[in-house]
Design a protein around this motif. Structure first.
Motif, PDB file in Angstrom:
ATOM      1  N   ASP A 434      53.727 -15.318  75.846  1.00  0.00           N
ATOM      2  CA  ASP A 434      53.358 -15.516  75.046  1.00  0.00           C
ATOM      3  C   ASP A 434      53.889 -17.113  75.462  1.00  0.00           C
ATOM      4  OD1 ASP A 434      52.296 -13.587  73.256  1.00  0.00           O
ATOM      5  OD2 ASP A 434      54.251 -13.424  72.536  1.00  0.00           O
ATOM      6  N   LEU A 435      54.276 -17.258  76.333  1.00  0.00           N
ATOM      7  CA  LEU A 435      55.325 -18.678  76.511  1.00  0.00           C
ATOM      8  C   LEU A 435      54.005 -19.531  77.354  1.00  0.00           C
ATOM      9  CD1 LEU A 435      57.501 -20.562  76.089  1.00  0.00           C
ATOM     10  CD2 LEU A 435      59.120 -19.600  78.000  1.00  0.00           C
ATOM     11  N   LEU A 436      54.147 -18.636  78.502  1.00  0.00           N
ATOM     12  CA  LEU A 436      53.595 -19.014  79.759  1.00  0.00           C
ATOM     13  C   LEU A 436      52.209 -18.630  79.636  1.00  0.00           C
ATOM     14  CD1 LEU A 436      56.201 -18.137  82.663  1.00  0.00           C
ATOM     15  CD2 LEU A 436      56.044 -20.491  81.310  1.00  0.00           C
ATOM     16  N   GLY A 437      51.654 -17.980  79.091  1.00  0.00           N
ATOM     17  CA  GLY A 437      50.085 -17.551  79.084  1.00  0.00           C
ATOM     18  C   GLY A 437      49.937 -17.207  81.257  1.00  0.00           C
ATOM     19  N   ASP A 438      48.324 -17.157  80.608  1.00  0.00           N
ATOM     20  CA  ASP A 438      48.202 -16.172  82.360  1.00  0.00           C
ATOM     21  C   ASP A 438      47.743 -17.809  82.662  1.00  0.00           C
ATOM     22  OD1 ASP A 438      46.388 -15.431  84.481  1.00  0.00           O
ATOM     23  OD2 ASP A 438      44.915 -13.868  83.194  1.00  0.00           O
ATOM     24  N   LEU A 439      48.766 -18.264  84.272  1.00  0.00           N
ATOM     25  CA  LEU A 439      48.670 -19.352  84.380  1.00  0.00           C
ATOM     26  C   LEU A 439      47.354 -19.411  85.540  1.00  0.00           C
ATOM     27  CD1 LEU A 439      52.039 -20.116  85.493  1.00  0.00           C
ATOM     28  CD2 LEU A 439      50.718 -21.248  83.874  1.00  0.00           C
ATOM     29  N   HIS A 440      47.620 -18.890  86.192  1.00  0.00           N
ATOM     30  CA  HIS A 440      46.182 -18.422  87.242  1.00  0.00           C
ATOM     31  C   HIS A 440      44.482 -18.287  86.959  1.00  0.00           C
ATOM     32  CE1 HIS A 440      44.342 -16.727  90.741  1.00  0.00           C
ATOM     33  NE2 HIS A 440      45.064 -17.115  91.348  1.00  0.00           N
ATOM     34  N   CYS A 441      44.988 -17.466  85.973  1.00  0.00           N
ATOM     35  CA  CYS A 441      43.146 -17.757  85.372  1.00  0.00           C
ATOM     36  C   CYS A 441      43.357 -19.215  84.778  1.00  0.00           C
ATOM     37  CB  CYS A 441      42.790 -16.461  84.938  1.00  0.00           C
ATOM     38  SG  CYS A 441      43.042 -14.903  85.067  1.00  0.00           S
ATOM     39  N   ASP A 442      44.050 -19.521  84.291  1.00  0.00           N
ATOM     40  CA  ASP A 442      43.550 -21.249  83.717  1.00  0.00           C
ATOM     41  C   ASP A 442      43.674 -21.791  84.893  1.00  0.00           C
ATOM     42  OD1 ASP A 442      44.417 -19.563  81.615  1.00  0.00           O
ATOM     43  OD2 ASP A 442      46.040 -20.799  80.893  1.00  0.00           O
ATOM     44  N   ILE A 443      44.032 -21.636  85.423  1.00  0.00           N
ATOM     45  CA  ILE A 443      43.932 -22.629  86.865  1.00  0.00           C
ATOM     46  C   ILE A 443      42.618 -22.691  87.483  1.00  0.00           C
ATOM     47  CG2 ILE A 443      44.743 -23.060  88.911  1.00  0.00           C
ATOM     48  CD1 ILE A 443      47.253 -22.402  88.015  1.00  0.00           C
ATOM     49  N   ARG A 444      42.652 -21.716  87.502  1.00  0.00           N
ATOM     50  CA  ARG A 444      41.441 -21.220  88.214  1.00  0.00           C
ATOM     51  C   ARG A 444      40.041 -21.226  87.276  1.00  0.00           C
ATOM     52  NH1 ARG A 444      39.362 -15.375  90.974  1.00  0.00           N
ATOM     53  NH2 ARG A 444      41.094 -16.209  92.678  1.00  0.00           N
ATOM     54  N   ASP A 445      39.803 -21.324  86.181  1.00  0.00           N
ATOM     55  CA  ASP A 445      39.537 -22.322  85.400  1.00  0.00           C
ATOM     56  C   ASP A 445      38.951 -23.620  85.237  1.00  0.00           C
ATOM     57  OD1 ASP A 445      38.719 -19.132  84.973  1.00  0.00           O
ATOM     58  OD2 ASP A 445      39.681 -19.736  82.755  1.00  0.00           O
ATOM     59  N   MET A 446      40.414 -24.331  85.358  1.00  0.00           N
ATOM     60  CA  MET A 446      39.982 -25.609  85.109  1.00  0.00           C
ATOM     61  C   MET A 446      39.748 -26.306  86.565  1.00  0.00           C
ATOM     62  SD  MET A 446      43.923 -26.059  83.451  1.00  0.00           S
ATOM     63  CE  MET A 446      43.840 -27.846  83.134  1.00  0.00           C
ATOM     64  N   GLU A 447      40.098 -25.226  87.611  1.00  0.00           N
ATOM     65  CA  GLU A 447      39.141 -25.745  89.207  1.00  0.00           C
ATOM     66  C   GLU A 447      38.298 -25.391  89.097  1.00  0.00           C
ATOM     67  OE1 GLU A 447      43.239 -26.133  92.135  1.00  0.00           O
ATOM     68  OE2 GLU A 447      42.620 -24.193  91.427  1.00  0.00           O
TER      69      GLU A 447
END
Length: 745
Positions: A434-447
């Motif tokens: 809940d705090l950090l979320g799916d960082l890896h997927c978020d970064i990939r989606d943004m890139e």
């Protein structure tokens, strides 16, 4: 528009919509596969079929666009793949309504005639022709009111060549060794295709990029008659062959090595199939194109190529290079095998990556606190992050954990077992999700979103990128001068001379020089000489195959027929060793008839013919009509005692002797054999009887033969005690064997 099977067929009418009497319908059939195009069309005005040999074309089908009428929008019909079958096409051609042939003509006769008009080596054209014939039968063009058994008539079969392009038959490419494919020498690449062998293309191909090599190959396959284009090419070549310009040439060659296939890169980009290697290739291409532009701006602007590069390579290239360099993290992209961006491009991405970088130490602290709450039997644990799943607590599998029920740990939810480690979700890992979320997927989606924006920016400036594609094959070196000039003062030249005097080499030199002039090589050739040639047709005896009687003669006839049917007053026809390997009278007669056919044409319609022959009777017996278009040439020789010396000089005149005995001696035949040959030849020429050189042996064998006959006549067949088989084996057969043995010559 391409059909789903990567085939294309266009059909449409060209005429007046008010259905005037002279309206005609033209149906064009096109087949495109693997960068090659084959096309043919039917003109109902004169019931003729026009066909074009297979030729290379790009994915935008520029060649097909040149063959169509830009002011007319045709009806487009696509046919299934099965209608373009090769064997099906041949059968439809044999079954077509050909009023030019007698009704009694057999299938073999039809094939002989068709092969003299159509090159069966152009398989795409044949396949498109098969589909065209099916379309004609369906539409009943011109025979709508006739009985269904009446096929659409084909009154003419005509070769079609695009305006400004030289027609060159496949035999010319082969015998002049313009191309030569051979298996790759590496055993690891035997299945990867063929490599270019020792050929004219291999010698002249000095291109530093694959795209340039492909463009140069297209020049070879479609030589141009446009003098403006040829002059532009020669300007560039003349500039770079000067020693003082060698440093500039090396600089351009170094940049050209990095030019990639831009259309392919942009096509992948438009489909969002761009890979990391594509971004690397695009950056190198754009950066190198900028270097080429800056170099060209310091070169003489009177040369059109340098001026086009200076003006055509716009600042968009520099803008694209700067964008890619500022955004794409090539090192990180290669490491993660996906598109990644550099720092300071997007603050949100930077923050999430900072969290990812500090995540390892943070998770170690979380795991230490989790271990304090676990059972004492758990020796260690760690907290891991798995994309799309989230944070999990991972513990080693204990020996006591055998069944699934043994995996249960109070306060933890079991997820899965992997490599002897148990993975659980705990209250703390849920908080981390809940705090950090799916960082890896978020970064990939943004890139990925940034990559899409970068792709759009590049595609908006694609016109500037396409201009860099045209420069790949324009900087290449060519071989030097072969002959001073090409003599076209007489239309039909017949060259005689003994074997090994250089007739075939002379023909090949002429063909190669004309071809090199037509692709813009820096060889001495006048503009008038270049403009004369709109096609090159060759009939030369292959040195890699053996002449086998009738089959080879049929090939001779087909090649000669195609030259007779397709050549014009601006064509170059090279003929060597016609009729070799077959009956002398047949070969001589057909050769005389073919040359006479050309000589009786109007002067402007007589092609430029260079004919090398050993049929000296062609001239000695006066088989050709007298004509100002006929020029008789020979390769000069001289006799030094009994030794024949080749001077390799072309002069006017006729070769009076074949010098067969001298050639045989040079070839290494025994002296006594050569002398006997000269003796027999003289006896045959003067009509005197030719006597055997083994008379005594013949008399002896005649006597033996009489003895055998007498023994056989004395044999009593009624005598039952006589062993017939033993008599035949021991008495008759040995004598017969001696008699039947080959005599000494």
């Amino acid at each position: 528009m391409l059909a789903p099977e990567n085939l294309r067929q266009e059909g449409g009418g060209q005429g007046f919509e008010d259905e005037e009497e002279d309206a005609s319908e033209v149906l064009l059939s096109v087949l495109v596969q693997h960068g090659q195009v084959g096309l043919c069309f039917y003109d109902s005005k004169d019931s003729s079929v026009h066909f074009m040999s297979d030729a290379p074309d790009n994915h935008e089908l520029h060649l097909v666009a040149r063959a169509s009428n830009p002011d007319y929008k045709p009806e487009v019909v696509t046919y299934p793949y099965v209608d373009f079958g090769l064997e099906v096409g041949k059968q439809r051609l044999l079954s077509a309504n050909l009023p030019i042939l007698p009704a009694s003509a057999s299938e073999k006769d039809k094939m002989s005639y068709l092969s003299s008009c159509i090159s069966f080596d152009s398989q795409l054209m044949l396949r498109s022709l098969g589909a065209l014939l099916k379309c004609l039968d369906r539409r009943r063009v011109g025979v709508e009111l006739e009985d269904s058994s009446v096929g659409v008539p084909i009154l003419q079969l005509l070769a079609y060549t695009l305006k400004g392009i030289v027609k060159i038959d496949s035999d010319t490419y082969s015998v002049l060794q313009i191309f030569k494919s051979e298996l790759h020498p590496s055993v690891y690449k035997l299945n990867s295709g063929e490599k270019e062998g020792f050929s004219l293309y291999g010698i002249l191909n000095r291109c530093r990029c694959k795209f340039g090599s492909r463009l140069l190959r297209k020049w070879f396959l479609r030589p141009t008659l446009d003098l403006a284009v040829l002059n532009r090419r020669q300007e560039v070549i003349s500039f770079f062959i000067l020693p003082q310009n060698s440093d500039c040439l090396r600089t351009l060659q170094s940049s050209l090595r990095n030019i990639r296939n831009i259309p392919t890169l942009l096509r992948r980009m438009s489909l969002s199939h761009t890979k990391v290697t594509d971004w690397q290739s695009l950056y190198k291409t754009v950066y190198s194109a900028v270097c080429i532009r800056d170099t060209a701006r310091h070169l003489p602007q009177r040369i059109k190529l340098f001026r086009d590069v200076s003006e055509g390579f716009s600042d968009d290239l520099q803008h694209i290079a700067a964008l890619i360099s500022r955004i794409v993290d090539f090192e990180g992209s290669v490491a993660e095998n996906r598109f990644t961006v550099k720092p300071n491009v997007d603050p949100q991405i930077d923050e999430k990556k900072r969290q990812m970088m500090g995540l390892s130490d943070f998770l170690t602290d979380v795991a230490r606190r989790e271990l304090e709450n676990l059972e004492p039997r758990i020796p260690s644990c760690c907290v891991i992050y798995i994309p799309l799943i989230g944070f999990l607590l991972s513990v080693p599998r204990l020996p006591s954990m055998i069944e699934k029920e043994d995996f249960e740990i109070p306060g933890l939810d079991f997820m899965f077992l992997s490599k002897d480690r148990l993975h659980y979700r705990s209250r703390k890992t849920r908080e981390l999700d809940d705090l950090l979320g799916d960082l890896h997927c978020d970064i990939r989606d943004m890139e990925t979103a940034i990559m899409t924006q970068l792709q759009n920016a590049v595609l908006k400036r694609s016109s500037s990128l396409y201009k860099t594609s045209a420069c790949g094959a324009l900087f290449f070196s060519v071989c030097g001068q072969l002959l001073d000039s090409i003599d076209f003062t007489g239309r039909v030249k017949i060259i005689t001379g003994p074997n090994s005097s250089g007739k075939s080499i002379y023909l090949k030199q002429v063909g190669l020089i004309v071809f090199m002039a037509l692709i813009g090589s820096n060889v001495p050739a006048k503009e008038a000489e270049i403009g004369l040639v709109d096609g090159i047709f060759t009939r030369m005896q292959s040195r890699e195959s053996v002449s086998i009687g009738l089959s080879t003669f049929m090939i001779d006839l087909n090649q000669m027929a195609q030259a007779l049917n397709s050549s014009t007053g601006n064509s170059l026809v090279l003929i060597d060793e016609f009729g070799k390997g077959t009956n002398t009278v047949d070969g001589l007669s057909l050769l005389a008839a073919s040359v006479s056919f050309w000589l009786r044409k109007a002067p402007v319609d007589v092609p430029h013919v260079l004919l090398a022959t050993n049929f000296h009777s062609l001239l000695q017996l006066g088989l050709l009509p007298s004509s100002e278009m006929l020029s008789l040439l020979t390769l000069e020789t001289a006799l030094d005692g009994n030794e024949l010396v080749f001077l390799y000089q072309l002069k006017e005149g006729i070769c009076r002797s074949s010098y067969a005995a001298n050639i045989a001696t040079l070839a290494g035949l025994p002296t006594n054999l050569v002398q006997r040959g000269v003796e027999v030849s003289e006896l045959y020429r003067t009509g005197k009887p030719i006597k055997r050189v083994d008379n005594a042996s013949c008399d002896e064998k005649t006597s033996r033969c009489k003895n055998v006959v007498e023994m056989f006549l004395k044999f009593n067949l009624d005598d039952k005690s006589l062993d017939l088989l033993s008599f035949l084996k021991e008495e008759l057969l040995p004598s017969a064997g001696e008699l039947l043995s080959p005599p000494d010559i």
